[in-house]
Design a protein around this motif. Structure first.
Motif, PDB file in Angstrom:
ATOM      1  N   ASP A  40       0.824  -1.209   0.000  1.00 30.11           N
ATOM      2  CA  ASP A  40       0.000   0.000   0.000  1.00 30.11           C
ATOM      3  C   ASP A  40       0.856   1.256   0.000  1.00 30.11           C
ATOM      4  O   ASP A  40       0.546   2.234  -0.694  1.00 30.11           O
ATOM      5  N   VAL A  41       1.930   1.246   0.817  1.00 30.58           N
ATOM      6  CA  VAL A  41       2.804   2.408   0.942  1.00 30.58           C
ATOM      7  C   VAL A  41       4.258   1.946   0.873  1.00 30.58           C
ATOM      8  O   VAL A  41       4.666   1.081   1.661  1.00 30.58           O
ATOM      9  N   LEU A  57       2.044   5.414  10.387  1.00 27.66           N
ATOM     10  CA  LEU A  57       1.044   4.778   9.536  1.00 27.66           C
ATOM     11  C   LEU A  57       0.466   3.539  10.210  1.00 27.66           C
ATOM     12  O   LEU A  57      -0.757   3.317  10.192  1.00 27.66           O
ATOM     13  N   VAL A  66       3.024  -1.746   4.570  1.00 26.17           N
ATOM     14  CA  VAL A  66       4.040  -0.698   4.476  1.00 26.17           C
ATOM     15  C   VAL A  66       5.396  -1.352   4.254  1.00 26.17           C
ATOM     16  O   VAL A  66       5.788  -2.251   5.017  1.00 26.17           O
ATOM     17  N   ALA A 241       3.370   0.070  -5.566  1.00 27.71           N
ATOM     18  CA  ALA A 241       2.861   0.713  -4.348  1.00 27.71           C
ATOM     19  C   ALA A 241       1.783   1.717  -4.703  1.00 27.71           C
ATOM     20  O   ALA A 241       1.907   2.458  -5.689  1.00 27.71           O
ATOM     21  N   LYS A 243       1.022   4.312  -2.730  1.00 30.73           N
ATOM     22  CA  LYS A 243       1.615   5.592  -2.362  1.00 30.73           C
ATOM     23  C   LYS A 243       3.112   5.400  -2.159  1.00 30.73           C
ATOM     24  O   LYS A 243       3.563   4.332  -1.710  1.00 30.73           O
ATOM     25  N   ASP A 379       0.354  10.854  -5.468  1.00 34.81           N
ATOM     26  CA  ASP A 379       0.725   9.599  -4.809  1.00 34.81           C
ATOM     27  C   ASP A 379       2.212   9.500  -4.496  1.00 34.81           C
ATOM     28  O   ASP A 379       2.650   8.494  -3.931  1.00 34.81           O
ATOM     29  N   VAL A 405      -0.310  10.784   3.456  1.00 34.32           N
ATOM     30  CA  VAL A 405      -0.501   9.480   2.810  1.00 34.32           C
ATOM     31  C   VAL A 405      -1.949   9.023   2.927  1.00 34.32           C
ATOM     32  O   VAL A 405      -2.551   8.530   1.968  1.00 34.32           O
TER      33      VAL A 405
END
Length: 470
Positions: A40-41, A57, A66, A241, A243, A379, A405
């Motif tokens: 996701d990140v 996060l 993450v 990803a 972000k 992003d 984010v």
């Protein structure tokens, strides 16, 4: 879709790493990235900013996937080679007020003070052993030209009812607390002090791993390709990803958009052999951090092991924000540091230097970090420009970046530190570096004269006044 190429760091050989890292035998603890994967990140950079962002996060959205991609190993950059000084943003209250206004400036200062308490709790609970000692941070003058450097910030503290944040100190107290009679006036921030910075970085790495953050060290990101999802290319594969957070400190200054606002300098540090008995005899027994208010700032501490760690800004500017292995260690072995160490502590003449090192620092004209997203790329976010002050500031940076984010509308995402629009741009090359080197040479001449309470000539005074910031 756009492609953004990142600067790849020149990994320092063992002998050029900081004393802090070498003392711990620090190195990678996680495997390099390989193959194809998604998250996701993705966070580029495993220093304080990247690690705190990952932790923030996970605090707010534990289900997020993450991943941190670190070119060397966590803490191997600025986070593991700094002077280990812990102090809040109250010393920069005037700079913050100028940039974000009085109300938010004070709120940010309080946030960094709260971050110091968070560090204290992490140590007290046994979560991270970072050698934290909150014995105070002293900002002092050792020459007439340095007197009152702290006064703009201290005056704003007094107006805000926060006078105790920067309390005046005189020669007797400075000598009692530092063992040196060279500085004779200044201020102290009582709830501040020192850490072993590499211990903190490695402790944050362990904490992030325990909370489900994926970390891949020895995984330099050479390119970020925007899109839905973004793609991050490494030597071992490609990570997709939703972000991306760029938290790579000075290396982020290679991005053209950020390069307009950032310049890269280095700072040099030396660590003595253990001299606990001498320091005890001088009366320097605590964990205070000390800064001398000269233009090329001195910063020093006594380690728990009885060494003196003594740093000094060099003024060495990287042309085009490009730098390599030469920024990891200067060939002179810290000659300027030694000269100043012997001025501040003449009793340490003859003491051996156990380690000397340097490294790049990302700086902005405002002397404060900036956060946001690349133009047209919501992003791809960034947090850069810490100007060498980050131990209590990056926990706050992590809150700002996490809110950006997550797309939240709160005090962090609305911070005046977000966005490049209000920031001063720097001249293009070669004017930028040639001008910077000329100005910083004048600063060095002025600085060295003023240390001896001598006055520079009018040309040097004018050139040295052109530096941005205070």
């Amino acid at each position: 879709m756009a492609s953004y190429r990142l600067a790849l760091p020149a990994v320092a050989p063992e002998g050029d790493r900081s004393f802090w890292l070498r003392d711990l035998g620090a190195g990678p603890a996680t495997p390099p990235f390989a193959g194809e994967a998604a998250c996701d990140v993705a966070i580029v950079g495993g220093g304080y900013t990247g690690l705190w962002t990952a932790l923030r996060l996970k605090e707010q959205a534990p289900e997020l996937r993450v991943t941190i991609l670190e070119a060397d190993f966590c803490g191997s950059g600025a986070s593991g080679r700094n002077g280990g000084q812990v102090h809040s943003w109250f010393a920069e209250l005037d700079l913050l007020t100028r940039l974000v206004g009085a109300e938010e400036a004070l709120a940010l200062c309080h946030a960094t003070a709260e971050a110091i308490e968070e560090l204290a709790e992490l140590q007290a609970s046994g979560t991270i052993d970072m050698d934290l000692r909150l014995d105070g941070w002293l900002w002092t003058a050792s020459a007439r030209a340095q007197e009152g450097a702290w006064e703009p910030a201290a005056e704003l503290c007094r107006r805000a009812g926060e006078a105790d944040r920067l309390r005046p100190v005189g020669a007797e107290e400075i000598r009692r607390r530092t063992g040196s009679g060279v500085s004779y006036m200044g201020v102290v921030e009582p709830r501040a002090g020192t850490v072993q910075p590499a211990k903190l970085a490695l402790g944050l790495r362990a904490l992030a791993l325990s909370r489900g953050v994926a970390i891949h060290e020895r995984s330099p990101v050479s390119e970020i390709v925007s899109g839905r999802p973004c793609r991050l290319r490494t030597p071992g594969g490609t990570l997709r990803a939703g972000k991306v957070v760029i938290a790579s400190n000075a290396w982020a200054a290679a991005l053209p958009e950020l390069a307009r606002y950032l310049y890269v300098v280095d700072s040099q540090i030396v660590a003595t052999e253990p001299v606990a008995e001498t320091l005890d005899r001088l009366g320097w027994t605590g964990g205070e951090s000390i800064c001398d208010a000269q233009a090329h700032v001195l910063y020093y501490q006594r380690t728990k092991g009885g060494r003196v760690v003594f740093g000094r800004g060099s003024g060495n500017v990287a042309y085009g924000n490009r730098f390599g292995a030469a920024f990891n260690r200067r060939p002179d072995g810290g000659a300027d540091n030694l000269r100043e160490l012997h001025r501040v502590y003449p009793e340490l003449r003859g003491v051996k230097i156990a380690a000397d090192w340097s490294g790049p620092i990302d700086c902005s004209a405002a002397h404060l970090p900036v956060f946001g997203s690349l133009t047209g790329e919501p992003d791809i976010l960034f947090g850069v420009g810490f100007n060498g002050t980050g131990i209590a500031q990056t926990p706050v940076a992590g809150r700002i970046l996490a809110s950006l984010v997550l797309g939240q509308d709160d005090r962090w995402s609305r911070s005046g530190l977000v966005g490049l629009a209000r920031r001063q741009t720097l001249p293009p090359e070669p004017v930028r570096t040639l001008g910077a080197r000329l100005v910083r040479r004048a600063i060095r001449i002025r600085n060295d004269l003023e240390i001896e309470n001598r006055s520079p000539g009018p040309l040097v005074r004018w050139l040295s006044s052109l530096t941005p910031g205070r």
